[in-house]
Design a protein around this motif. Structure first.
Motif, short mmCIF file in Angstrom:
data_model
loop_
_atom_site.label_atom_id
_atom_site.label_comp_id
_atom_site.label_asym_id
_atom_site.label_seq_id
_atom_site.Cartn_x
_atom_site.Cartn_y
_atom_site.Cartn_z
N LEU A 39 -3.54 23.07 -50.33
CA LEU A 39 -3.64 23.43 -51.74
C LEU A 39 -3.86 22.21 -52.62
O LEU A 39 -4.61 22.26 -53.59
N ARG A 40 -3.23 21.11 -52.28
CA ARG A 40 -3.31 19.90 -53.11
C ARG A 40 -4.55 19.07 -52.80
O ARG A 40 -5.19 18.55 -53.70
N TYR A 41 -4.88 18.93 -51.53
CA TYR A 41 -5.94 18.01 -51.14
C TYR A 41 -7.13 18.67 -50.47
O TYR A 41 -8.17 18.03 -50.30
N GLY A 42 -7.00 19.92 -50.06
CA GLY A 42 -8.11 20.61 -49.41
C GLY A 42 -8.57 19.87 -48.17
O GLY A 42 -7.83 19.11 -47.57
N PHE A 43 -9.81 20.12 -47.81
CA PHE A 43 -10.37 19.43 -46.66
C PHE A 43 -11.16 18.19 -47.07
O PHE A 43 -11.53 17.37 -46.25
N ASP A 44 -11.43 18.07 -48.37
CA ASP A 44 -12.24 16.95 -48.86
C ASP A 44 -11.52 16.18 -49.96
O ASP A 44 -12.15 15.60 -50.83
#
Length: 166
Positions: A39-44
């Motif tokens: 939620l905070r950093y995603g995959f990218d």
């Protein structure tokens, strides 16, 4: 001799509960920290809640709480007395909320007082909050949510929930 046998039985019971609680907690931990990170950093490094650490934390904790409740109710303390599901889960959720408030306070301190927003600082803050919350949760679940079976209390004339090992 009877006291030694009762103490040994209690220690085996406690060790089994700690092991099961730890396994359920490990799964909930992965759900919690993984959910927070996604939620905070995603995959990218740009998740949907990139600038909202407390919202991301709250969502991940709520999902992990459901996972933990199911695991603890149906495995860790499956032999304990049951209450109405809504009452038991409400109590479980309230106790988790207390642990969440502690976790959020630590995360807020790191993000807003120390002004640290990087993933490593957030993971460390979460680990500290989760560690303290875990101690609170084990004691409170065992003491208040998943009550000792009446047969155990009657068999040895005591209540293991209030022993020094609890």
């Amino acid at each position: 001799m009877k006291l030694t046998a009762a103490l040994a039985r209690r220690m085996r019971l406690l060790a089994g509960e700690v092991a099961k609680f730890g396994a359920v907690g490990a799964i909930a931990f992965v759900v919690d920290l993984g959910g927070f990170s996604l939620l905070r950093y995603g995959f990218d490094h740009h998740g949907p809640l990139e600038h909202k650490p407390l919202t991301a934390r709250t969502i991940s904790v709520v999902v992990a709480t459901v996972v933990a409740y199911v695991g603890n109710r149906h495995w860790t303390w499956r032999d304990r007395e049951r209450r109405a599901l809504h009452h038991e889960y409400a109590l479980f959720f309230v106790l988790n909320t207390a642990a969440l408030v502690l976790n959020l306070a630590i995360l807020a301190f790191v993000n807003y007082t120390l002004d640290l927003h990087d993933p490593v600082s957030n993971v460390i803050a979460n680990l500290v909050g989760i560690g303290l919350g875990t101690l609170i949760r084990f004691w409170s679940y065992r003491r208040f949510v998943f009550r000792t079976p009446v047969a155990v209390r009657e068999a040895d004339g005591s209540d293991p929930r209030v022993s020094s090992a609890a």
